[in-house]
Structure formats: C-alpha cells, structure tokens
Design a protein around this motif. Structure first.
Motif, PDB file in Angstrom:
ATOM      1  N   ASP A 346      34.538  36.810  21.512  1.00 21.62           N
ATOM      2  CA  ASP A 346      34.809  35.531  21.491  1.00 21.62           C
ATOM      3  C   ASP A 346      36.548  35.749  21.269  1.00 21.62           C
ATOM      4  OD1 ASP A 346      35.344  36.195  18.577  1.00 21.62           O
ATOM      5  OD2 ASP A 346      32.989  35.517  18.279  1.00 21.62           O
ATOM      6  N   GLU A 347      37.064  34.153  20.690  1.00 18.08           N
ATOM      7  CA  GLU A 347      38.422  34.832  20.545  1.00 18.08           C
ATOM      8  C   GLU A 347      38.890  35.178  19.332  1.00 18.08           C
ATOM      9  OE1 GLU A 347      35.866  31.727  21.253  1.00 18.08           O
ATOM     10  OE2 GLU A 347      37.053  30.474  22.621  1.00 18.08           O
ATOM     11  N   ASP A 348      38.026  35.727  18.343  1.00 15.58           N
ATOM     12  CA  ASP A 348      38.538  36.805  17.700  1.00 15.58           C
ATOM     13  C   ASP A 348      38.266  38.145  17.129  1.00 15.58           C
ATOM     14  OD1 ASP A 348      38.979  34.092  15.689  1.00 15.58           O
ATOM     15  OD2 ASP A 348      36.710  33.216  15.392  1.00 15.58           O
ATOM     16  N   SER A 371      35.598  30.695  27.661  1.00 14.31           N
ATOM     17  CA  SER A 371      36.601  31.524  27.866  1.00 14.31           C
ATOM     18  C   SER A 371      36.735  32.890  27.416  1.00 14.31           C
ATOM     19  CB  SER A 371      37.736  31.378  26.514  1.00 14.31           C
ATOM     20  OG  SER A 371      36.536  30.974  25.158  1.00 14.31           O
ATOM     21  N   TRP A 372      34.896  33.200  27.052  1.00 15.55           N
ATOM     22  CA  TRP A 372      34.668  33.926  26.670  1.00 15.55           C
ATOM     23  C   TRP A 372      34.598  35.480  28.499  1.00 15.55           C
ATOM     24  CZ3 TRP A 372      29.954  34.362  23.025  1.00 15.55           C
ATOM     25  CH2 TRP A 372      30.208  33.608  21.647  1.00 15.55           C
TER      26      TRP A 372
END
Ligand code: SF4
Length: 629
Positions: A346-348, A371-372
């Motif tokens: 993910d984003e993090d 986005s993943w």
C-alpha cells in the motif's frame, strides 16, 4: 464422546469451530469405542494420504487435479493405507526389539486417556513398542521422508546439507547427535531456521503436531496415574515411507515383498521426534486451553480467517466454503491475482496478502485499490475484468505456434501414485502410468477425433508398463515432431521414469522427452522461450487473458472459453476419479470393469482432444485478431 487426536486438531483451529459444530462440553464425558475412533482416524489418514498423492515436485510437474473426492471414493484407497500400517508394524518388529502392538491386532491396540480441565482426551497408538526399560510410540503416516530430509542448509555457494542424519533406519536431527560437526556444514542460524519449520502445524509440521498431541495425552495419563518415572523412558517416532526406496520386483503369492533394496534402503524409515514433540508441549497445552475456552464460550460469531482454515488444502475446514469464507466471490476475487504470494504494497509500504485481504474487506478483484497494482499481469487481469475485454498478444502466440514442429503428439497420461510401490523400479508414490491418450496432429489443424487417436489402457492391475511403452513408441516417431501436453513436465517426468525402469527403450523415450512443449507456453507464458524468440518486456506478460479464467489456466477454465467440450456429462470427470476407478479394478465384476474401462477411455481421449481444440482456437485467434494486442 471424548476428545480424540483428530478432534483436538479440529477443535483448536479457531474459536468459532466448536460453536459451529454445536458441541456441548457435557457431551464430551462419554467414551469412544475403538471402532468409532478408528473410523474417524482412518478418514483423516486417508485424506492425508490423498494429500501426499498430490504433493507437487518441481521435477515431476504439477498434478492435474485439485482433490475433490467423496467418502465412497476414499474407500478405494483404504487397502493401500492399511498396507503402509502393516509394513510399518513389520518394520518395527524387525528393527526395534521387544513387544510390538500395531493396527493388525486392532482389539489389543494400546490406548491412553486423561482428563484436563474437566475434558477427557483420548488416543490410540498406531504402533506401541515395549522393551525392558523403554517404550516407543510410533505414529504411521502414509507420506514420504522426502520433505523432511530436504530441509537443507549450507554456506553461501557451497554444498547444502540436510538437517537430518540417518543412523541405521532412524533419522535424527543433527543437533541431537553428540559431537556432530554441524557448523562445518551450515551456520547455526540457518540450521535453526530450517528446524523451526518442523513446528509449523499448517505445513510440514502437521504430522509432528499430531504426534505431539499423542504425547500430551500419553504423558497426561502417566502423570495422573502417578507413573511419572516412566516419562523419561518413552520415545516418539514418525514412521514414513522412504522416498529413496526402489522396489526390486520380488513377489510372494502375488504380493510385493519389500526386502531391503540394492542400496540398503528399507521401505519404512523412522524420524526421531523426541525432542521436537517435547518442545511442542507448551503449544499443545495452550491449544488444549483454547479448546476448553472455545467449548465454554461457544461463540459462533465470525472470527478472522487464517492459515488454520487451510483454504484449498485437503484439510480445509468444512465450514470455510459454506460459512466463514462464503463472502469470497467464486470468480475474480481479490485472491485471484496471479502469483501474489507477497501481496500488495500500500501507500505506506505495508503489504496486504492472502486471507488478510478478505479480513480487511477486499473481496472482489476490483476492491484492490488501483494504486496498489504494480505488476503488469495484474493490470491485464484487472482491465479484462473491469472492461470485459479479452487480452491477446497475437505476436507472441503466433511466434510460439511457429516454434512447434509437426506432427504434434498431444499426449496425456493417467497415473496411479500408489503409496507402496507395486512394480519393479518404482518407489513410494511413483506416478505409475496405466493409461494414455495420444492425438496426432499431422499438420496445423489436421487431426481426426477417432482416426488419429490411440488409447492404451491397462486391462488389469498387473504390470502392463512395457506394453504401454511399446504402444506409445509404435505410434510416435521420436526423431521429429513435438511432445505436447498441458503441464508437459508431468508427462516428461513419467517418460523419464519409464526410461529408467526399462533401459531397453531408454534412448527412444529420452528422445521423446527432449521434444516436450507445453500448451501453457502458448496460452499463458514462458519467459525464457519468448526471450529466445526476441521478446523483451513482453516476455514477462501473459499471452492471453479472459475474465472467465479467474486467475487460472487449468483445462477446466480454458476449455469453456475455446470449445464446446465439457466434462460434466462424462462418467469419469477428472484424474482423481480415473485413479479411483483403476484402483478399484479388483473389486469390480467383469461387466462393471468393462463399463468403467470404456468410461476411462472416453475421459482420457477427451483430455487430448481438448488440447487440440484449444490449440486450434489459439491458432485462429492469432490470425483473426490482428488489431488486438
Ligand atoms: S473456516 Fe476458519 S474461521 Fe471458520 S470455523 Fe473453520 S477454521 Fe474457524
């Protein structure tokens, strides 16, 4: 009803299981008869045996079917499981001295029970061996030693060594052998990491966990009967089939005689699990506490899905599909992205994978945030599903097809991976071929369903392998053409084994072996092949994708897309059913056998015809869809 070993394993899965079973604590006070106990244990043992039959091996290729068999079908395998138990019993009598009690004498079988937190736990022991001062408890498993012995480690770029060492007929962990020069073979931490795997009850440690549950019950009985002094003199072993054993073809009264083979191997080997099962006791007590709590609270509310659900394994929890996992879409779920063992970042920078995705509410393929998605094949899957499009890389398919040499030999073997070897040169679980279908496609698209088909089917359960080889070689010119199959590594593996067992045909069989080509290389991919054909970035992406594949290229998924053929109305519908029919030959009347053999022929013929139809459809696509890339 007391808690048996099998119950222990089921009841400790998760807090929800016992509540769904609707088991009340009071009901657990009554006893279990040996007949009831053995019925449960046999069912469990046979499921384990089926898992072993389908264990994959890189050199042997992927098995063709997911296991989906019914109770009735499991019965056909019972004789083979009993044979393993019997051979293990005979082996113990020969190797260990003293008095041995094993399954043959069911009535005398040794049982243990004890009460813990008001619950009664009970087990019968597969093999009980009593000596003057010591007792050996032996749990028999119809699996091979291979997965244990292949737990290996070593120094970088140096030879790899097993963490087990054979001493006589017993494998011991190397750190338990006095003065063993372990660190000359591998760093200690590498050894410890491999050893740690034996504790994983959902994977390689499942049988050891089973033995550790027995130890818990046996020690519990000795403690509660104030016989604690005995505890230091009890030893725990797994008895498994020796993967290195090669049957020499000796029979007495038509039954195979499993003498020591020419390399000094016995059919059965023992794994010393004293120390591991001792270390496992803490975990077993924790699990027994969990069972107590689960029974007391009987909480049927949903709990997170996890490895204990054993999704898609032979031991899959019976509540997974109907209840706990029912929210997972049957097609195109978030779990159907290709080769996604690591999961999505993910984003993090945090990874989300497997059932964790379901627990977090990502059910559908499109629930995964765009986005993943970083992998090109995942993007293709997503687009095809979202936009209802078909992805075709016509250029790759065309070049793949062009590299095929004619005639194409569409070949499919049906095999019986018998736990105990039946014929000379075979080992435990050797995939012994009893049938093949061959469709010969002489030129692109030129193949007749009947005239260009050859079927060989063993008439009996005797050794008909040489007849099978002769028939195969009679119709195949090994100096030209292509050996073609879905999962060709499986067919190649069988050809190689036949070549080893029958040296007379080795040269020709190995020529055929070298001509292998996989249908999956055309429809799915083969990076190396396409790089050699000049593709670069595209060499990594799939050649074809349709949303109905739902992440799988099994024949079951590809056939309805490319053909009207179906297995639904066939009497024998899959490879597992084919094995069961063959393994039941000797239990059938003459008439019944004739009918079943016809059904086996129809099924196997369809397998090779299906490959021809799919290949023809792909050929057509590569011509038709010039604009679709
Ligand atoms: S499917 Fe999983 S969560 Fe549900 S009862 Fe079985 S083990 Fe527990």
């Amino acid at each position: 009803m007391a808690i048996t070993k099998t119950d222990f394993i089921e009841f400790s899965r998760c807090p929800r299981f016992v509540a769904l079973e609707n088991i009340k604590k009071e009901k657990l006070d009554a006893d279990v008869t040996i007949e009831e106990y053995r019925e449960k244990e046999y069912r469990n043992a046979l499921e384990e045996l089926l898992s072993s039959m389908y264990e994959t091996d890189e050199n042997n290729g992927t098995p063709k079917n997911q296991i989906d068999v019914k109770n009735k079908q499991l019965e056909a395998m019972m004789d083979y499981y009993k044979k393993v138990e019997e051979e293990a019993g005979k082996s113990v009598q020969k190797i260990f001295s003293g008095k041995t009690i094993y399954a043959k004498e069911t009535k005398n079988q040794e049982s243990f029970d004890f009460s813990y937190r008001g619950l009664k736990f009970l087990c019968y022991v597969d093999i009980y061996n009593e000596q003057e001062k010591e007792i050996n408890i032996i749990e028999v498993k119809a699996t091979t030693s291979k997965k244990y012995i292949e737990l290996k480690g070593g120094y970088p770029k140096a030879e790899k060594f097993s963490i087990f060492q054979k001493k006589g007929h017993i494998y011991k962990l190397k750190d338990e052998i006095k003065n063993y020069p372990l660190e000359s073979e591998m760093p200690r931490n590498v050894y410890e990491n491999q050893r740690e795997k034996l504790f994983c009850r959902e994977k390689i440690g499942s049988y050891i966990y089973d033995l550790a549950v027995q130890r818990f019950i046996i020690e519990g009985e000795y403690r509660s009967s104030k016989n604690e002094e005995k505890l230091n003199n009890i030893h725990y072993f797994l008895a498994v089939l020796n993967h290195e054993y090669i049957f020499d073809g000796t029979y007495e009264q038509n039954e195979p005689c499993y003498h020591q083979d020419q390399n000094g191997n016995n059919l059965i080997v023992f794994l010393d699990m004293d120390e591991i099962t001792k270390e496992m006791q803490k975990k077993i007590y924790e699990d027994a506490d969990k069972i107590y709590e689960n029974l007391k609270n009987s909480n049927a509310s949903a709990c997170p899905l996890g490895s204990y659900c054993a999704m898609k394994k032979q031991t899959e929890c019976k509540y997974f599909r109907p209840i706990c996992g029912s929210m997972i879409p049957k097609k195109n779920s978030s779990l159907t992205y290709f080769h996604n063992g690591r999961g999505f970042k993910d984003e993090d920078g945090i990874y989300h994978k497997g059932l964790q995705l379901i627990n977090e509410g990502y059910f559908d393929l499109l629930d995964i945030p765009e986005s993943w998605i970083q992998n090109e094949n995942h993007r293709i899957q997503r687009n095809c599903y979202q936009k209802k499009e078909i992805y075709i890389n016509k250029e790759k398919i065309k070049k793949g097809l062009d590299s095929l040499e004619y005639p194409i030999y569409h070949l499919d073997f049906e095999t019986f991976p018998c736990p105990v070897p039946r014929f000379k040169g075979e080992s435990p679980f050797t995939q012994s071929p009893f049938e093949f279908s061959l469709h010969i496609e002489r030129e692109p698209g030129i193949c007749d369903f009947k005239k260009d088909n050859i079927i060989f089917l063993a008439k009996t359960m005797q050794d008909e392998r040489e007849e099978l080889i002769k028939t195969l070689l009679n119709y195949i010119d090994v100096d030209k053409g292509t050996l073609f199959a879905q999962n060709v590594a499986f067919e190649k593996g069988r050809i190689k084994e036949l070549a080893q067992c029958f040296p007379k045909y080795k040269k020709r069989l190995m020529k055929l072996y070298d001509r292998g080509f996989d249908l999956l290389w055309i429809i799915n991919n083969n990076q190396k092949l396409y790089e050699s054909l000049g593709f670069q970035k595209e060499a990594k992406t799939v050649n074809y994708y349709h949303k109905d594949l739902s992440g799988s290229y099994s024949i079951k998924k590809t056939l309805p897309i490319f053909s009207n053929l179906s297995y639904e109305n066939l009497e024998v519908k899959n490879g597992t059913e084919a094995i069961i029919e063959y393994a039941s030959y000797n239990k059938m009347s003459k008439e019944e056998r004739k009918l079943k053999q016809e059904a086996l022929k129809i099924y196997c013929r369809q397998d090779t015809w299906a490959m021809f139809e799919i290949l023809s459809a792909l050929r057509q696509l590569s011509i038709d869809c010039l604009k679709m890339v």
